[in-house]
Write a protein that holds these residues in place. Structure first.
Motif, PDB file in Angstrom:
ATOM      1  N   HIS A 310     -25.083  15.788   3.406  1.00 49.80           N
ATOM      2  CA  HIS A 310     -26.275  15.458   4.196  1.00 49.80           C
ATOM      3  C   HIS A 310     -26.708  14.009   3.973  1.00 49.80           C
ATOM      4  N   LEU A 311     -26.662  13.559   2.711  1.00 50.68           N
ATOM      5  CA  LEU A 311     -27.138  12.207   2.403  1.00 50.68           C
ATOM      6  C   LEU A 311     -26.174  11.146   2.918  1.00 50.68           C
ATOM      7  N   ALA A 312     -24.872  11.470   2.902  1.00 47.47           N
ATOM      8  CA  ALA A 312     -23.881  10.521   3.441  1.00 47.47           C
ATOM      9  C   ALA A 312     -24.128  10.311   4.937  1.00 47.47           C
ATOM     10  N   THR A 313     -24.440  11.409   5.655  1.00 49.80           N
ATOM     11  CA  THR A 313     -24.753  11.312   7.092  1.00 49.80           C
ATOM     12  C   THR A 313     -25.985  10.439   7.298  1.00 49.80           C
ATOM     13  N   LEU A 314     -27.031  10.693   6.472  1.00 52.02           N
ATOM     14  CA  LEU A 314     -28.257   9.885   6.560  1.00 52.02           C
ATOM     15  C   LEU A 314     -27.962   8.404   6.309  1.00 52.02           C
ATOM     16  N   ALA A 315     -27.031   8.159   5.378  1.00 53.86           N
ATOM     17  CA  ALA A 315     -26.703   6.774   5.013  1.00 53.86           C
ATOM     18  C   ALA A 315     -25.730   6.126   5.990  1.00 53.86           C
ATOM     19  N   GLY A 316     -25.248   6.930   6.969  1.00 56.92           N
ATOM     20  CA  GLY A 316     -24.328   6.387   7.972  1.00 56.92           C
ATOM     21  C   GLY A 316     -22.903   6.241   7.459  1.00 56.92           C
ATOM     22  N   LEU A 317     -22.541   7.011   6.428  1.00 55.38           N
ATOM     23  CA  LEU A 317     -21.166   6.933   5.916  1.00 55.38           C
ATOM     24  C   LEU A 317     -20.256   7.861   6.720  1.00 55.38           C
ATOM     25  N   LYS A 318     -19.000   7.447   6.864  1.00 52.45           N
ATOM     26  CA  LYS A 318     -18.057   8.270   7.634  1.00 52.45           C
ATOM     27  C   LYS A 318     -17.707   9.554   6.893  1.00 52.45           C
ATOM     28  N   LYS A 319     -17.504   9.418   5.559  1.00 49.76           N
ATOM     29  CA  LYS A 319     -17.292  10.648   4.805  1.00 49.76           C
ATOM     30  C   LYS A 319     -18.028  10.574   3.470  1.00 49.76           C
ATOM     31  N   PRO A 320     -18.463  11.734   2.970  1.00 48.16           N
ATOM     32  CA  PRO A 320     -19.236  11.717   1.731  1.00 48.16           C
ATOM     33  C   PRO A 320     -18.391  11.389   0.513  1.00 48.16           C
ATOM     34  N   PRO A 321     -19.016  10.920  -0.578  1.00 49.69           N
ATOM     35  CA  PRO A 321     -18.271  10.656  -1.810  1.00 49.69           C
ATOM     36  C   PRO A 321     -17.707  11.971  -2.350  1.00 49.69           C
ATOM     37  N   PRO A 322     -16.675  11.909  -3.202  1.00 50.38           N
ATOM     38  CA  PRO A 322     -16.136  13.150  -3.779  1.00 50.38           C
ATOM     39  C   PRO A 322     -17.195  13.872  -4.613  1.00 50.38           C
ATOM     40  N   LEU A 323     -17.141  15.200  -4.618  1.00 48.52           N
ATOM     41  CA  LEU A 323     -18.141  16.000  -5.333  1.00 48.52           C
ATOM     42  C   LEU A 323     -18.098  15.772  -6.836  1.00 48.52           C
ATOM     43  N   SER A 324     -16.950  15.301  -7.334  1.00 50.20           N
ATOM     44  CA  SER A 324     -16.833  15.078  -8.781  1.00 50.20           C
ATOM     45  C   SER A 324     -17.512  13.781  -9.215  1.00 50.20           C
ATOM     46  N   SER A 325     -17.840  12.928  -8.228  1.00 48.13           N
ATOM     47  CA  SER A 325     -18.444  11.634  -8.546  1.00 48.13           C
ATOM     48  C   SER A 325     -19.950  11.809  -8.725  1.00 48.13           C
ATOM     49  N   SER A 326     -20.463  11.393  -9.888  1.00 51.03           N
ATOM     50  CA  SER A 326     -21.884  11.624 -10.175  1.00 51.03           C
ATOM     51  C   SER A 326     -22.728  10.406  -9.808  1.00 51.03           C
ATOM     52  N   GLY A 327     -24.034  10.634  -9.688  1.00 52.04           N
ATOM     53  CA  GLY A 327     -24.977   9.531  -9.488  1.00 52.04           C
ATOM     54  C   GLY A 327     -24.838   8.778  -8.188  1.00 52.04           C
ATOM     55  N   GLU A 328     -24.319   9.418  -7.131  1.00 54.51           N
ATOM     56  CA  GLU A 328     -24.077   8.709  -5.872  1.00 54.51           C
ATOM     57  C   GLU A 328     -25.360   8.446  -5.070  1.00 54.51           C
ATOM     58  N   PHE A 329     -26.281   9.423  -5.103  1.00 56.96           N
ATOM     59  CA  PHE A 329     -27.538   9.283  -4.364  1.00 56.96           C
ATOM     60  C   PHE A 329     -28.699   9.693  -5.263  1.00 56.96           C
ATOM     61  N   LEU A 330     -29.883   9.162  -4.965  1.00 61.79           N
ATOM     62  CA  LEU A 330     -31.037   9.492  -5.795  1.00 61.79           C
ATOM     63  C   LEU A 330     -32.328   9.395  -4.998  1.00 61.79           C
ATOM     64  N   ALA A 331     -33.393   9.937  -5.590  1.00 67.82           N
ATOM     65  CA  ALA A 331     -34.703   9.926  -4.928  1.00 67.82           C
ATOM     66  C   ALA A 331     -35.764   9.460  -5.915  1.00 67.82           C
ATOM     67  N   THR A 332     -36.764   8.754  -5.376  1.00 68.46           N
ATOM     68  CA  THR A 332     -37.898   8.314  -6.197  1.00 68.46           C
ATOM     69  C   THR A 332     -39.194   8.678  -5.479  1.00 68.46           C
ATOM     70  N   GLY A 333     -40.225   8.971  -6.251  1.00 74.66           N
ATOM     71  CA  GLY A 333     -41.538   9.302  -5.680  1.00 74.66           C
ATOM     72  C   GLY A 333     -42.595   8.439  -6.336  1.00 74.66           C
ATOM     73  N   SER A 334     -43.556   7.975  -5.527  1.00 76.97           N
ATOM     74  CA  SER A 334     -44.462   6.944  -6.028  1.00 76.97           C
ATOM     75  C   SER A 334     -45.930   7.195  -5.701  1.00 76.97           C
ATOM     76  N   ARG A 335     -46.771   6.411  -6.370  1.00 73.03           N
ATOM     77  CA  ARG A 335     -48.208   6.439  -6.070  1.00 73.03           C
ATOM     78  C   ARG A 335     -48.507   5.820  -4.699  1.00 73.03           C
ATOM     79  N   ASP A 336     -47.491   5.183  -4.090  1.00 76.86           N
ATOM     80  CA  ASP A 336     -47.700   4.656  -2.732  1.00 76.86           C
ATOM     81  C   ASP A 336     -47.574   5.780  -1.689  1.00 76.86           C
ATOM     82  N   LYS A 337     -47.500   7.043  -2.193  1.00 78.69           N
ATOM     83  CA  LYS A 337     -47.449   8.263  -1.361  1.00 78.69           C
ATOM     84  C   LYS A 337     -46.104   8.452  -0.659  1.00 78.69           C
ATOM     85  N   ARG A 338     -45.144   7.632  -1.026  1.00 81.43           N
ATOM     86  CA  ARG A 338     -43.838   7.668  -0.359  1.00 81.43           C
ATOM     87  C   ARG A 338     -42.765   8.246  -1.275  1.00 81.43           C
TER      88      ARG A 338
END
Length: 454
Positions: A310-338
């Motif tokens: 899902h995240l690879a599609t959001l990022a516009g990648l043709k194919k997602p990284p291999p499942l064995s590869s760690s730390g490919e995508f991440l999320a942050t949450g802030s006091r800026d409400k975002r």
């Protein structure tokens, strides 16, 4: 006469009004009404008694029904919005499919015992134990299936800020950290005895997480622990010796949160300097810095491999990284409400807007399709990564005050015998398959821990 009532209904109403006026000692008004309506002596005391109280009863029941209707209408509206944002497949499979389960009100259990705001919650990896930490300096251990308090763990002298279960294979520990500058290790198999205290930070320790070893056979276990502190540093500890093996410096201010990747190769941290940083855990070097938030970053987390598609599609990648590869995508949450979604190179993929106040905690759905968040707007929000991060569900007033923490229960491992805390896992299927547990826990400034379960 009003056309709304039949003759019979009008007659009943008139008699009820007369009875009401008589019972409230308004005799001349009652007499005047009887004269005008031509109700004669047939309306004696016995008849009056029969109609007495009828008007009040109907009046209050109308108000009660109105409230019930309003409640039903709001429930109807929330179900309708759920329907509107659902896809046909999610509807047909929602009930039995853990991968698409989302929390719904009301909570299964409301756990009450802490005397000050709750700062953290953590699930035991095997048993139905849930730990919560609070500004009241204690940790409490609950049975989340039964909704009962098992014990209170005392030892810290100031607010407990975070806690986590994990540790060496076959010996699950509970780690906690506090404003008293220490990290403490507790042994669940020995009545939560404090087996070690790790001093070293020069200010409040705001977050603590066990680092998975990624080792074959027991990838979630490991001897390392990482902590984040207001002293601007991260420290990596060996829990078997109690030594600090590495100190990571780079943040310019208070480090609020830290998260390890699923194989322990990478660490993600974030804090008051409004940046998140990706570290190589073995070398201690910064691999990427994430810039874009306009206020303190409260929380950060790695996306599980099942989210890569899902995240690879959001990022516009043709194919997602291999499942064995760690730390490919991440999320942050802030006091800026975002909430911001990133790739590991520091590229912003998407900003999720919806919270009306600070975002305090994030967790990816173990099915990979959703991201859940909580915040100071008292809501739990569910974001659908397959619909460009659209917010498809909001639990309003999930707590009575700011929601400070959120965790998802670990999956149940079915497969090769796993020895943890002296318990041998079932040999159901040879693949060591993890099944999703549809259980989350949240903690709040309202002093309650809530457990939402299917």
């Amino acid at each position: 006469m009003s056309q709304l009532l039949t003759t019979r209904q009008a007659e009943e109403l008139h008699k009820s009004i007369i009875a009401y006026l008589s019972s409230t000692k308004l005799t001349s008004s009652a007499a005047a009404l009887r004269d005008e309506l031509g109700i004669g002596d047939s309306f004696d005391d016995a008849t009056s008694k029969k109609y007495e109280g009828l008007l009040e009863k109907k009046w209050t029941s109308v108000v009660r029904l109105q409230k019930k209707i309003m409640d039903l209408e709001s429930r109807n509206a929330s179900l309708q919005s759920e329907l509107d944002s659902a896809t046909p497949t999610s509807l047909s499979r929602r009930n039995q499919e853990p991968a698409s389960w989302l929390p719904r009100s009301p909570a299964r259990h409301i756990l009450q015992s802490h005397r000050s705001p709750i700062t953290c919650v953590a699930f035991h990896p095997i048993f139905s134990s849930l730990a919560s930490g609070s500004e009241d300096t204690t940790l409490k251990i609950w049975d989340w299936e039964l909704g009962e308090l098992e014990r209170t763990v005392k030892g810290h002298t100031k607010a407990v800020l975070d806690c986590d279960f994990g540790g060496p294979r076959g010996g699950t520990l509970l780690a906690s950290c506090s404003s008293d500058l220490t990290i403490k290790l507790w042994d669940p198999s020995d009545e939560y005895k404090n087996i070690r205290t790790l001093p070293g930070h020069d200010h409040s320790v705001s977050a603590v997480r066990f680092v998975p070893s990624g080792a074959a056979g027991s990838p979630a276990s490991g001897n390392l622990l990482v902590s984040a502190s207001r002293d601007k540093s991260l420290r990596i500890w060996d829990v078997s010796t109690g030594y600090c093996v590495k100190t990571l410096r780079g943040h310019a201010d208070w480090v609020r949160d830290v998260a390890p990747s699923f194989d322990g190769r990478w660490l993600l941290s974030a804090g008051n300097d409004q940046t998140a940083r990706l570290w190589d855990a073995s070398s201690g070097e910064v691999k990427a810095v994430f810039l874009g938030h306009e206020h303190v970053i409260e929380c950060c987390t790695f996306a599980p491999a099942v989210s890569y598609g899902h995240l690879a599609t959001l990022a516009g990648l043709k194919k997602p990284p291999p499942l064995s590869s760690s730390g490919e995508f991440l999320a942050t949450g802030s006091r800026d409400k975002r909430i911001k979604l990133w790739d590991s190179r520091g590229t912003l993929i998407k900003t999720l807007v919806g919270h009306d106040n600070w975002v305090r905690a994030l967790v990816f759905h173990p099915g990979g399709k959703f991201l859940l968040s909580v915040g100071d707007d008292k809501t739990i929000r569910c974001w659908d990564l397959s619909q460009e991060g659209k917010c498809i569900k909001t639990l309003d007033d999930a707590h009575g005050h700011f929601i400070s923490c959120l965790r998802w229960a670990p999956g149940v491992i079915k497969g090769p015998a796993m020895v943890t805390n002296g318990d041998v896992g079932k040999k159901d299927d040879p693949g060591g398959q993890e099944t999703i547990r549809c259980v989350i826990a949240t903690g709040s400034v309202d002093l309650n821990v809530r457990v939402f379960a299917s």
